[in-house]
Design a protein around this motif. Structure first.
Motif, PDB file in Angstrom:
ATOM      1  N   LEU A  20       0.803  -1.225   0.000  1.00 40.70           N
ATOM      2  CA  LEU A  20       0.000   0.000   0.000  1.00 40.70           C
ATOM      3  C   LEU A  20       0.833   1.271   0.000  1.00 40.70           C
ATOM      4  N   LYS A  21       0.288   2.271  -0.655  1.00 40.92           N
ATOM      5  CA  LYS A  21       0.783   3.640  -0.565  1.00 40.92           C
ATOM      6  C   LYS A  21      -0.429   4.492  -0.216  1.00 40.92           C
ATOM      7  N   GLU A  22      -0.434   5.025   0.975  1.00 40.96           N
ATOM      8  CA  GLU A  22      -1.573   5.808   1.440  1.00 40.96           C
ATOM      9  C   GLU A  22      -1.512   7.216   0.861  1.00 40.96           C
ATOM     10  N   LEU A  23      -2.557   7.582   0.135  1.00 41.61           N
ATOM     11  CA  LEU A  23      -2.606   8.892  -0.501  1.00 41.61           C
ATOM     12  C   LEU A  23      -3.204   9.955   0.411  1.00 41.61           C
ATOM     13  N   PHE A  24      -4.357   9.643   1.004  1.00 41.66           N
ATOM     14  CA  PHE A  24      -5.022  10.591   1.893  1.00 41.66           C
ATOM     15  C   PHE A  24      -5.642   9.845   3.069  1.00 41.66           C
ATOM     16  N   HIS A  25      -5.454  10.411   4.262  1.00 39.58           N
ATOM     17  CA  HIS A  25      -6.063   9.845   5.469  1.00 39.58           C
ATOM     18  C   HIS A  25      -6.373  10.998   6.419  1.00 39.58           C
ATOM     19  N   PRO A  26      -7.653  11.154   6.811  1.00 41.50           N
ATOM     20  CA  PRO A  26      -8.039  12.309   7.630  1.00 41.50           C
ATOM     21  C   PRO A  26      -7.429  12.312   9.031  1.00 41.50           C
ATOM     22  N   ALA A  27      -6.944  11.175   9.523  1.00 41.10           N
ATOM     23  CA  ALA A  27      -6.311  11.150  10.849  1.00 41.10           C
ATOM     24  C   ALA A  27      -4.877  11.671  10.797  1.00 41.10           C
ATOM     25  N   LYS A  28      -4.323  11.797   9.604  1.00 42.48           N
ATOM     26  CA  LYS A  28      -2.934  12.227   9.459  1.00 42.48           C
ATOM     27  C   LYS A  28      -2.777  13.691   9.094  1.00 42.48           C
ATOM     28  N   GLU A  29      -3.868  14.291   8.608  1.00 39.64           N
ATOM     29  CA  GLU A  29      -3.842  15.720   8.295  1.00 39.64           C
ATOM     30  C   GLU A  29      -5.275  16.225   8.183  1.00 39.64           C
ATOM     31  N   PRO A  30      -5.513  17.496   8.434  1.00 39.20           N
ATOM     32  CA  PRO A  30      -6.887  18.031   8.416  1.00 39.20           C
ATOM     33  C   PRO A  30      -7.409  18.201   6.988  1.00 39.20           C
ATOM     34  N   LEU A  31      -8.082  17.178   6.488  1.00 41.97           N
ATOM     35  CA  LEU A  31      -8.568  17.192   5.113  1.00 41.97           C
ATOM     36  C   LEU A  31     -10.064  17.491   5.005  1.00 41.97           C
ATOM     37  N   GLY A  32     -10.799  17.315   6.086  1.00 42.95           N
ATOM     38  CA  GLY A  32     -12.234  17.528   6.039  1.00 42.95           C
ATOM     39  C   GLY A  32     -12.979  16.414   5.321  1.00 42.95           C
ATOM     40  N   ILE A  33     -12.393  15.206   5.304  1.00 40.23           N
ATOM     41  CA  ILE A  33     -13.040  14.046   4.691  1.00 40.23           C
ATOM     42  C   ILE A  33     -13.176  12.946   5.740  1.00 40.23           C
ATOM     43  N   SER A  34     -14.076  11.994   5.492  1.00 39.83           N
ATOM     44  CA  SER A  34     -14.254  10.891   6.444  1.00 39.83           C
ATOM     45  C   SER A  34     -13.640   9.589   5.943  1.00 39.83           C
ATOM     46  N   TYR A  35     -13.194   9.547   4.691  1.00 39.69           N
ATOM     47  CA  TYR A  35     -12.660   8.321   4.099  1.00 39.69           C
ATOM     48  C   TYR A  35     -11.143   8.386   3.971  1.00 39.69           C
ATOM     49  N   SER A  36     -10.528   7.228   3.751  1.00 39.97           N
ATOM     50  CA  SER A  36      -9.110   7.169   3.418  1.00 39.97           C
ATOM     51  C   SER A  36      -8.977   6.617   2.003  1.00 39.97           C
ATOM     52  N   LEU A  37      -7.879   6.975   1.336  1.00 43.15           N
ATOM     53  CA  LEU A  37      -7.626   6.550  -0.032  1.00 43.15           C
ATOM     54  C   LEU A  37      -6.205   6.041  -0.131  1.00 43.15           C
ATOM     55  N   ALA A  38      -6.057   4.817  -0.652  1.00 42.25           N
ATOM     56  CA  ALA A  38      -4.726   4.228  -0.819  1.00 42.25           C
ATOM     57  C   ALA A  38      -4.634   3.577  -2.190  1.00 42.25           C
ATOM     58  N   HIS A  39      -3.397   3.469  -2.679  1.00 42.12           N
ATOM     59  CA  HIS A  39      -3.090   2.727  -3.903  1.00 42.12           C
ATOM     60  C   HIS A  39      -2.508   1.401  -3.450  1.00 42.12           C
ATOM     61  N   ALA A  40      -3.016   0.294  -4.003  1.00 44.84           N
ATOM     62  CA  ALA A  40      -2.572  -1.033  -3.579  1.00 44.84           C
ATOM     63  C   ALA A  40      -2.073  -1.836  -4.769  1.00 44.84           C
ATOM     64  N   LEU A  41      -1.122  -2.743  -4.479  1.00 46.80           N
ATOM     65  CA  LEU A  41      -0.580  -3.657  -5.487  1.00 46.80           C
ATOM     66  C   LEU A  41      -0.610  -5.075  -4.946  1.00 46.80           C
ATOM     67  N   VAL A  42      -0.971  -6.012  -5.815  1.00 47.27           N
ATOM     68  CA  VAL A  42      -0.836  -7.433  -5.529  1.00 47.27           C
ATOM     69  C   VAL A  42      -0.036  -8.008  -6.694  1.00 47.27           C
ATOM     70  N   ARG A  43       1.087  -8.641  -6.393  1.00 45.61           N
ATOM     71  CA  ARG A  43       1.985  -9.165  -7.420  1.00 45.61           C
ATOM     72  C   ARG A  43       1.388 -10.398  -8.108  1.00 45.61           C
ATOM     73  N   PRO A  44       1.857 -10.717  -9.314  1.00 46.97           N
ATOM     74  CA  PRO A  44       1.359 -11.902 -10.019  1.00 46.97           C
ATOM     75  C   PRO A  44       1.507 -13.161  -9.152  1.00 46.97           C
ATOM     76  N   GLY A  45       0.448 -13.960  -9.110  1.00 44.73           N
ATOM     77  CA  GLY A  45       0.461 -15.197  -8.338  1.00 44.73           C
ATOM     78  C   GLY A  45       0.165 -15.022  -6.866  1.00 44.73           C
ATOM     79  N   ASP A  46       0.115 -13.789  -6.376  1.00 48.17           N
ATOM     80  CA  ASP A  46      -0.158 -13.523  -4.958  1.00 48.17           C
ATOM     81  C   ASP A  46      -1.638 -13.234  -4.750  1.00 48.17           C
ATOM     82  N   ARG A  47      -2.031 -13.215  -3.492  1.00 48.67           N
ATOM     83  CA  ARG A  47      -3.407 -12.879  -3.117  1.00 48.67           C
ATOM     84  C   ARG A  47      -3.384 -12.191  -1.767  1.00 48.67           C
TER      85      ARG A  47
END
Length: 119
Positions: A20-47
């Motif tokens: 994971l690479k966390e893009l936005f999280h309201p607990a880490k900075e004052p964004l005025g949002i209730s959700y978090s947003l992350a970019h995730a990767l799963v490698r070939p053959g993994d789950r």
């Protein structure tokens, strides 16, 4: 305006095994949002490990192909598909392709470690 670049964000291995690479999280900075947003990767053959959250979650598949399991249902996913995962449902995602499976992960309310259970 706040702009993030994935190449500037340090990633980490999540409890479910995805990268994971966390893009936005309201607990880490004052964004005025209730959700978090992350970019995730799963490698070939993994789950990802089966897990569940107290929050609702949406995966937006950007690249690659996979098999998504939510509760008793499963479906193939690929670029341009979005998956809604209700709170409390067991979920996992297997990369069934030959390249990385990349997706955005939106968690509402925002992800918290104490709200996730790895099974």
């Amino acid at each position: 305006m706040i702009i993030r670049s994935l190449r500037d964000i340090e990633g980490f291995r999540a409890g479910d095994g995805s990268f994971l690479k966390e893009l936005f999280h309201p607990a880490k900075e004052p964004l005025g949002i209730s959700y978090s947003l992350a970019h995730a990767l799963v490698r070939p053959g993994d789950r990802t490990l089966p897990h569940k959250l107290r929050s609702a979650e949406v995966y937006v598949i950007l690249e690659g192909t996979g098999l998504m399991r939510v509760g008793a249902e499963e479906a193939e996913v690929g670029p341009g598909r979005a998956v809604f995962i209700p709170p409390g449902e067991v979920q996992s995602l297997a990369n069934t392709g030959a390249s990385d499976l990349a997706f955005l992960c939106i968690v509402d309310p925002a992800w918290r470690a104490e709200d996730e259970q790895i099974l």
